[in-house]
Design an enzyme around this catalytic site. Sequence first.
Site, PDB file in Angstrom:
ATOM      1  N   GLU A   1      41.006  27.720  54.162  1.00  0.00           N
ATOM      2  CA  GLU A   1      39.945  28.737  54.223  1.00  0.00           C
ATOM      3  C   GLU A   1      38.875  28.491  53.160  1.00  0.00           C
ATOM      4  O   GLU A   1      37.684  28.682  53.403  1.00  0.00           O
ATOM      5  CB  GLU A   1      40.542  30.144  54.062  1.00  0.00           C
ATOM      6  CG  GLU A   1      41.375  30.563  55.275  1.00  0.00           C
ATOM      7  CD  GLU A   1      41.477  32.078  55.420  1.00  0.00           C
ATOM      8  OE1 GLU A   1      41.646  32.755  54.397  1.00  0.00           O
ATOM      9  OE2 GLU A   1      41.400  32.570  56.562  1.00  0.00           O
TER      10      GLU A   1
ATOM     11  N   LYS B   1      39.114  37.255  63.136  1.00  0.00           N
ATOM     12  CA  LYS B   1      39.345  37.216  61.697  1.00  0.00           C
ATOM     13  C   LYS B   1      38.629  38.373  61.008  1.00  0.00           C
ATOM     14  O   LYS B   1      39.195  39.054  60.156  1.00  0.00           O
ATOM     15  CB  LYS B   1      38.837  35.881  61.133  1.00  0.00           C
ATOM     16  CG  LYS B   1      39.007  35.726  59.634  1.00  0.00           C
ATOM     17  CD  LYS B   1      40.455  35.543  59.252  1.00  0.00           C
ATOM     18  CE  LYS B   1      40.638  35.377  57.764  1.00  0.00           C
ATOM     19  NZ  LYS B   1      42.037  35.140  57.404  1.00  0.00           N
TER      20      LYS B   1
ATOM     21  N   ASP C   1      53.932  40.304  47.700  1.00  0.00           N
ATOM     22  CA  ASP C   1      54.193  38.926  47.309  1.00  0.00           C
ATOM     23  C   ASP C   1      55.399  38.761  46.386  1.00  0.00           C
ATOM     24  O   ASP C   1      55.898  37.650  46.216  1.00  0.00           O
ATOM     25  CB  ASP C   1      52.961  38.329  46.606  1.00  0.00           C
ATOM     26  CG  ASP C   1      51.718  38.368  47.481  1.00  0.00           C
ATOM     27  OD1 ASP C   1      51.854  38.615  48.691  1.00  0.00           O
ATOM     28  OD2 ASP C   1      50.614  38.143  46.948  1.00  0.00           O
TER      29      ASP C   1
ATOM     30  N   GLN D   1      49.282  41.275  55.651  1.00  0.00           N
ATOM     31  CA  GLN D   1      49.842  41.985  56.798  1.00  0.00           C
ATOM     32  C   GLN D   1      51.241  42.528  56.514  1.00  0.00           C
ATOM     33  O   GLN D   1      51.532  43.706  56.747  1.00  0.00           O
ATOM     34  CB  GLN D   1      49.869  41.030  58.007  1.00  0.00           C
ATOM     35  CG  GLN D   1      50.235  41.698  59.297  1.00  0.00           C
ATOM     36  CD  GLN D   1      50.343  40.725  60.491  1.00  0.00           C
ATOM     37  OE1 GLN D   1      50.709  41.143  61.560  1.00  0.00           O
ATOM     38  NE2 GLN D   1      50.039  39.457  60.296  1.00  0.00           N
TER      39      GLN D   1
ATOM     40  N   ALA E   1      47.528  47.855  42.790  1.00  0.00           N
ATOM     41  CA  ALA E   1      46.647  48.457  43.793  1.00  0.00           C
ATOM     42  C   ALA E   1      46.139  47.384  44.750  1.00  0.00           C
ATOM     43  O   ALA E   1      44.973  47.339  45.108  1.00  0.00           O
ATOM     44  CB  ALA E   1      45.481  49.184  43.109  1.00  0.00           C
ATOM     45  N   GLY E   2      47.044  46.503  45.125  1.00  0.00           N
ATOM     46  CA  GLY E   2      46.725  45.516  46.155  1.00  0.00           C
ATOM     47  C   GLY E   2      46.999  46.116  47.526  1.00  0.00           C
ATOM     48  O   GLY E   2      47.076  47.339  47.680  1.00  0.00           O
ATOM     49  N   TYR E   3      47.169  45.241  48.517  1.00  0.00           N
ATOM     50  CA  TYR E   3      47.397  45.718  49.886  1.00  0.00           C
ATOM     51  C   TYR E   3      48.628  46.610  49.974  1.00  0.00           C
ATOM     52  O   TYR E   3      48.582  47.705  50.540  1.00  0.00           O
ATOM     53  CB  TYR E   3      47.543  44.535  50.853  1.00  0.00           C
ATOM     54  CG  TYR E   3      46.287  43.714  50.972  1.00  0.00           C
ATOM     55  CD1 TYR E   3      45.199  44.200  51.699  1.00  0.00           C
ATOM     56  CD2 TYR E   3      46.173  42.483  50.362  1.00  0.00           C
ATOM     57  CE1 TYR E   3      44.032  43.473  51.807  1.00  0.00           C
ATOM     58  CE2 TYR E   3      45.010  41.733  50.472  1.00  0.00           C
ATOM     59  CZ  TYR E   3      43.938  42.227  51.197  1.00  0.00           C
ATOM     60  OH  TYR E   3      42.790  41.509  51.297  1.00  0.00           O
TER      61      TYR E   3
ATOM     62  N   ASN F   1      47.319  50.099  37.690  1.00  0.00           N
ATOM     63  CA  ASN F   1      46.663  48.833  38.057  1.00  0.00           C
ATOM     64  C   ASN F   1      45.857  48.325  36.875  1.00  0.00           C
ATOM     65  O   ASN F   1      45.302  49.093  36.108  1.00  0.00           O
ATOM     66  CB  ASN F   1      45.744  49.029  39.278  1.00  0.00           C
ATOM     67  CG  ASN F   1      45.386  47.713  39.943  1.00  0.00           C
ATOM     68  OD1 ASN F   1      46.261  46.925  40.287  1.00  0.00           O
ATOM     69  ND2 ASN F   1      44.102  47.450  40.101  1.00  0.00           N
ATOM     70  N   LYS F   2      45.796  47.011  36.768  1.00  0.00           N
ATOM     71  CA  LYS F   2      45.095  46.365  35.660  1.00  0.00           C
ATOM     72  C   LYS F   2      43.601  46.699  35.681  1.00  0.00           C
ATOM     73  O   LYS F   2      42.984  46.944  34.657  1.00  0.00           O
ATOM     74  CB  LYS F   2      45.287  44.857  35.830  1.00  0.00           C
ATOM     75  CG  LYS F   2      44.894  44.046  34.636  1.00  0.00           C
ATOM     76  CD  LYS F   2      45.196  42.574  34.903  1.00  0.00           C
ATOM     77  CE  LYS F   2      44.550  41.708  33.841  1.00  0.00           C
ATOM     78  NZ  LYS F   2      44.819  40.284  34.051  1.00  0.00           N
TER      79      LYS F   2
END
Lengths: 405, 405
Positions: free
Chosen positions: B170, B379, B301, B319, B11-13, B37-38
């Site tokens: 960052e 940003k 990823d 993105q 359940a990431g981006y 999702n974990k």
Amino acid sequence: MKRPKIVVLGAGYGGLMTVTRLQKQLSSNEADIVLVNKNDYHYETTWLHEASAGTLHHDKVRYDVSSVIDSGKVQFVQATALKVDHNAKKVILEDGELDYDYLVVALGAAPETFGIQGLDKYAFSIVNVDAARQIREHIEYQFATYKVEEDKKPERLTIVVGGAGFTGIEFLGELGNRIPELCKEYDIDQELVRVICVEAAPSALPGFDPELVKYAMAHLEKKGVEFMIGTAIKEATPEGIKVAKGEDEIEEIKAATVVWAAGVRGNPIIEASEFENMRGRVKVDANLRAPGLSDVFIIGDCSLVINEEINRPYPPTAQIAMQQGELVAKNIANLVKGNTHLETFVFDNKGTVCSLGHDDAIGVVFGKKVTGTTASFMKKMVDNRALLMVGGVGLTLKKGKFKFF
Amino acid sequence: MKRPKIVVLGAGYGGLMTVTRLQKQLSSNEADIVLVNKNDYHYETTWLHEASAGTLHHDKVRYDVSSVIDSGKVQFVQATALKVDHNAKKVILEDGELDYDYLVVALGAAPETFGIQGLDKYAFSIVNVDAARQIREHIEYQFATYKVEEDKKPERLTIVVGGAGFTGIEFLGELGNRIPELCKEYDIDQELVRVICVEAAPSALPGFDPELVKYAMAHLEKKGVEFMIGTAIKEATPEGIKVAKGEDEIEEIKAATVVWAAGVRGNPIIEASEFENMRGRVKVDANLRAPGLSDVFIIGDCSLVINEEINRPYPPTAQIAMQQGELVAKNIANLVKGNTHLETFVFDNKGTVCSLGHDDAIGVVFGKKVTGTTASFMKKMVDNRALLMVGGVGLTLKKGKFKFF
């Protein structure tokens, strides 16, 4: 003629009361007043358990010394006092020395570990702002780490409080409020957290009314505290503590956090200065002077005053320290003005209230037992009173404990 | 006829974009959608450096999965996926299994330590909410402890950041804002704090415009960051790190906090499932499917898409993951509806903004270089856009980054 120099060591309850009263009673032509303190701030020792649990920010338990002293009359020296040389009438500081005509030692207490192995190394003590901050962060770090580690160590969520005396019980009360917050912050099931209070004496809060003790324990047990009363800590280790179980047996309790709150002694400076003492406390004369010394007054946790009614020393409290400070200021002011009559100290015990978290307390006030919100309210008034007496209305409004509805 | 079952892992981006688009494009009669999702929450991976530094509370970087899924159409399973058995068309969970007709693997990244000894044990990685919280608390605990200890260890106030890539820079930006606060909180002289960034590559922010890199480094150096560019970390130890100095020499840098932010690889499930991969990333086909598998889509990823212009993979970003999620949702919806035409993935690079703390940033947006408050504003808009795309206006207002004047 040289003005006499009054040196006050310590900006705790006793020291600040002495200085704030002296600056009212003496003009700058009459005496030089020097206040020596390790930090440039005063902290409320009696509120440190809140900062340690994380229920009150440490900046709320301290204020700048400069905010209560009259810099026209009092010189403030930020330094650590190591020793009093009463023959030479000098105080040896970590970095220099100070001579005095009158000295007031008001340096507070140090933890007493009664020779229990490992306590000084592996247990925390609620002794000052720095320590309180570290205890708060230590507990939080254990919760954060528990959540991350693959091979979970349940002892990270175990907190042992050594001692069910005043400080121990008040700290447990704050933990009772704090643990649910920490569980929420770190997504931890509260069932996993253990808070264990180990007390060697046969009862919690020795000296308190048994009915009030029962009330306090029931309240804390409802918040999840486990009591092990009549149980002595034998050793503190990197893993937790070892306690006596029966005659010969030893039980190990694993705990990442051990807070020792079972005893205090006088400041090490007392022993370093070779005053006659018992655990760093000096049995002062009726005018609060060190035995045989006409110019050294000792007040607060380093002093020992006998309660004649029960022939035992009064426990060291903020209340007695402040009353001592008032008396010493009056007596020194008299001496400076050439009046050699000294008043004797009589403790006026207004009572004691022991907090059980922000919403409950127990106590005896003006001889009457109180519990619940009444006691809790009284406790906050006691706390505010100290501010009022040292710093007046301004400081009380700024740093006091109020809830505006 | 049995409804096809679509299983989305993560359940990431990428995963949330897939599910929120699928639930719009399919009715509950057309397909069963299962999201695994974990945690029961989504977190903003791209904001974790703020939670780690302590400049943004971790509850601000996460929201409940339930707040963005339509429970009438999507079944949420809180579980950890271990392996995909693509012959049996099943996902093996830590506790059970799930069969699928279409599978979307959107499981995110894991830290890549490139075999550097000790990094997995002694360095932190900014990988999830739990880890971010621990980094925040670890740093605070070092500051608190430094203040208490008699024999002061200066390395408690040294933070090493491994890597001057996007995450490293960052994170340094946030530390630049956070360190002064910590110094105030713990009464520590800021001169005593060291923040050191060690980067093996010959420049910070490889791939970024050199002018912008220079701007970023100057900004961070002004905030006290020391850069060691072109310096490789050889080992992490309980005391800190060892870096290469010249040909044969090794220099030790003592640091209580080492944060490894120099590389990511795909989720371990990729290797466990024996997909053809490079560092846990699968070179997917034009429709984002695993090679040779018509029913397994890999996005985010764990996927590898080549940027044909420079013949190198696109770096894994939120993105690209979100654009992949959108495409996969569209293609699966088509397949479910019997339309076998699949659209191919083309990355539409809208630019990149790298934050340098709350008040500054650098970036390239729609091909234009930006710095300072403009970049900083961009940003925050980028951050808000992800919320808007997944959860709509409601979520954006609730969790977005706004400053009301």
